[in-house]
Design an enzyme around this catalytic site. Structure first.
Site, short mmCIF file in Angstrom:
data_model
loop_
_atom_site.label_atom_id
_atom_site.label_comp_id
_atom_site.label_asym_id
_atom_site.label_seq_id
_atom_site.Cartn_x
_atom_site.Cartn_y
_atom_site.Cartn_z
N ASP A 21 40.75 35.64 37.46
CA ASP A 21 40.55 34.49 38.35
C ASP A 21 41.84 33.69 38.51
O ASP A 21 42.66 33.66 37.59
CB ASP A 21 39.43 33.61 37.78
CG ASP A 21 38.87 32.67 38.84
OD1 ASP A 21 39.12 32.89 40.04
OD2 ASP A 21 38.17 31.71 38.45
N ASN A 23 43.87 33.70 41.60
CA ASN A 23 44.83 34.19 42.59
C ASN A 23 45.09 33.13 43.67
O ASN A 23 46.24 32.92 44.10
CB ASN A 23 44.31 35.45 43.30
CG ASN A 23 44.19 36.63 42.36
OD1 ASN A 23 44.61 36.56 41.21
ND2 ASN A 23 43.59 37.72 42.84
N HIS A 38 46.49 37.36 45.97
CA HIS A 38 45.72 38.58 45.66
C HIS A 38 46.66 39.77 45.45
O HIS A 38 46.45 40.59 44.57
CB HIS A 38 44.73 38.88 46.79
CG HIS A 38 43.61 37.88 46.88
ND1 HIS A 38 42.90 37.44 45.78
CD2 HIS A 38 43.06 37.23 47.94
CE1 HIS A 38 41.98 36.57 46.17
NE2 HIS A 38 42.06 36.42 47.48
N SER A 66 32.71 40.15 43.25
CA SER A 66 31.35 39.83 42.80
C SER A 66 30.36 39.87 43.96
O SER A 66 30.76 39.82 45.13
CB SER A 66 31.32 38.44 42.15
OG SER A 66 31.36 37.44 43.16
N GLU A 68 28.70 37.57 44.82
CA GLU A 68 28.81 36.26 45.47
C GLU A 68 30.09 36.14 46.31
O GLU A 68 30.22 35.22 47.12
CB GLU A 68 28.78 35.14 44.42
CG GLU A 68 27.41 34.89 43.81
CD GLU A 68 26.97 35.99 42.85
OE1 GLU A 68 27.85 36.59 42.19
OE2 GLU A 68 25.75 36.27 42.77
N ASN A 69 31.04 37.05 46.11
CA ASN A 69 32.30 36.94 46.85
C ASN A 69 32.15 37.24 48.34
O ASN A 69 33.06 36.96 49.14
CB ASN A 69 33.39 37.84 46.23
CG ASN A 69 33.96 37.30 44.93
OD1 ASN A 69 34.36 38.05 44.05
ND2 ASN A 69 34.02 35.97 44.78
N ARG A 181 38.64 35.25 30.38
CA ARG A 181 38.68 34.71 31.74
C ARG A 181 39.97 33.93 31.92
O ARG A 181 40.29 33.07 31.09
CB ARG A 181 37.48 33.82 32.06
CG ARG A 181 37.54 33.34 33.52
CD ARG A 181 36.33 32.59 33.99
NE ARG A 181 36.42 32.35 35.44
CZ ARG A 181 35.40 32.37 36.28
NH1 ARG A 181 34.20 32.60 35.83
NH2 ARG A 181 35.57 32.15 37.56
N LEU A 188 30.85 32.28 33.32
CA LEU A 188 30.80 33.74 33.42
C LEU A 188 30.66 34.24 34.86
O LEU A 188 30.89 35.42 35.12
CB LEU A 188 29.65 34.30 32.56
CG LEU A 188 29.83 34.06 31.04
CD1 LEU A 188 28.66 34.66 30.27
CD2 LEU A 188 31.14 34.67 30.54
N SER A 189 30.26 33.35 35.78
CA SER A 189 30.17 33.74 37.19
C SER A 189 29.47 35.09 37.40
O SER A 189 29.94 35.95 38.13
CB SER A 189 31.57 33.77 37.84
OG SER A 189 32.20 32.52 37.71
N GLU A 200 33.00 38.33 21.90
CA GLU A 200 33.87 37.18 21.70
C GLU A 200 34.46 36.80 23.05
O GLU A 200 34.65 37.66 23.91
CB GLU A 200 34.98 37.51 20.70
CG GLU A 200 34.48 37.81 19.30
CD GLU A 200 33.75 36.62 18.68
OE1 GLU A 200 34.20 35.47 18.89
OE2 GLU A 200 32.73 36.86 18.00
C1 IPE Z 1 34.72 35.52 39.65
O1 IPE Z 1 35.63 34.66 40.22
C2 IPE Z 1 34.68 36.81 40.41
C3 IPE Z 1 35.85 37.66 40.25
C4 IPE Z 1 36.88 37.43 39.47
C5 IPE Z 1 35.80 38.90 41.01
P1 IPE Z 1 35.19 33.60 41.34
O2 IPE Z 1 36.41 32.86 41.70
O3 IPE Z 1 34.45 34.27 42.43
O4 IPE Z 1 34.17 32.68 40.51
P2 IPE Z 1 33.67 31.20 40.76
O5 IPE Z 1 33.20 31.13 42.18
O6 IPE Z 1 34.84 30.29 40.52
O7 IPE Z 1 32.60 30.98 39.75
C1 IPE Z 2 40.27 35.83 41.83
O1 IPE Z 2 41.02 34.81 42.40
C2 IPE Z 2 40.11 37.01 42.78
C3 IPE Z 2 38.74 37.24 43.23
C4 IPE Z 2 37.71 36.50 42.95
C5 IPE Z 2 38.53 38.40 44.08
P1 IPE Z 2 40.37 33.72 43.34
O2 IPE Z 2 40.52 34.14 44.76
O3 IPE Z 2 38.99 33.39 42.93
O4 IPE Z 2 41.35 32.49 43.05
P2 IPE Z 2 40.95 30.96 42.87
O5 IPE Z 2 39.86 30.89 41.87
O6 IPE Z 2 40.52 30.47 44.22
O7 IPE Z 2 42.22 30.32 42.40
MG MG Z 3 38.19 32.03 41.65
#
Ligand code: IPE
Ligand code: IPE
Ligand code: MG
Length: 233
Positions: A21, A23, A38, A66, A68-69, A181, A188-189, A200
């Site tokens: 997480d 990026n 990314h 995910s 949810e993504n 994480r 844990l998303s 752990e």
């Molecule tokens: C969790 O990160 C999903 C991945 C790393 C693929 P998110 O950025 O989507 O999680 P939330 O929305 O902050 O919980």
């Molecule tokens: C994780 O980085 C990558 C994916 C979830 C695919 P994010 O895109 O969630 O980056 P932040 O959380 O917005 O910084």
């Molecule tokens: Mg994120």
């Protein structure tokens, strides 16, 4: 000159999972487009997979997309799919040659047919390998995984924890030892909720594009000093 190898086996951890997480925040801090965050995240994946191999991990599970993504804008989803395809095309030779076995968890068949085809080709190509298993979680959500597993278990007999565990996408992997994480979020998303029952956890403020093999090694060192009790004493 060849880079020095990481210390072999600093801990007994067999299976490490990472919620990659941060990026977007990495890019924002630098006034760069999210897509570049990314892209740099893929470079971190490359470093960490090499590190996991050198550390002799049996399995490394990476949360890449995910369930949810899908809520993200279409152009960002398309950037992520493009990066995934390019990563497979550019890195498969190295990983396959190094004995890495690729495995996918999650409902990746919901992706576009060209992506599915590329993924299945890569999985088939590494199926006979016996080194580190690189598990990529794609269109993965733990609640979806548990629901799918419970439905399969129900057809076969009584629904018990063992019966559900046997149907999870991770059924053939070693138990999860360590969950990392990045980016400072402490949640844990919807990732490996079942498998994390006695894992752990290490939460670090490092943003994913900055994560290195040394960070992985540090997390494993932290793991070695944890006292795992599994409810006993
Ligand atoms: C969790 O990160 C999903 C991945 C790393 C693929 P998110 O950025 O989507 O999680 P939330 O929305 O902050 O919980
Ligand atoms: C994780 O980085 C990558 C994916 C979830 C695919 P994010 O895109 O969630 O980056 P932040 O959380 O917005 O910084
Ligand atoms: Mg994120």
């Amino acid at each position: 000159m060849a880079k020095p190898k990481l210390a072999a086996q600093p801990s007994a951890a067999r299976h490490v999972a990472i919620i990659m997480d941060g990026n977007g925040r990495w890019a924002k801090k630098r006034h760069l487009p999210r897509a570049l965050g990314h892209q740099r995240g893929v470079e971190a994946v490359r470093r960490v997979v090499r590190g996991a191999r050198e550390l002799g991990l049996e399995a490394l599970t990476l949360y890449a997309f995910s369930t949810e993504n899908w809520r993200r804008p279409e152009d960002e989803i398309s950037d992520l799919m493009g990066l995934m395809k390019r990563f497979i095309l550019s890195d498969l030779d190295e990983f396959a040659g190094a004995g890495v076995r690729l495995k996918i968890i999650g409902d990746y068949k919901a992706f576009k047919p060209d992506v599915v085809e590329l993924i299945e080709g890569a999985v088939a190509r590494t199926a006979g390998n016996s080194g580190t298993t690189l598990v990529i979680a794609l269109n993965y959500g733990s609640q979806d995984e548990i629901a799918r597993a419970a439905a399969k278990a129900a057809v076969k007999g009584p629904i018990t924890p063992d019966a559900i565990a046997a149907e999870l996408d991770t059924a053939d992997l070693p138990p999860l030892d360590l969950l990392i994480r990045t980016s400072g979020e402490v949640r844990l998303s919807n990732f490996l909720l079942w498998q994390a029952a006695y894992a752990e956890m290490v939460f670090t403020d490092v943003l994913w594009p900055d994560f290195s093999a040394d960070h992985l090694r540090e997390a494993l060192e932290e793991f070695t000093v944890r006292d795992r009790r599994y409810g006993g004493r």
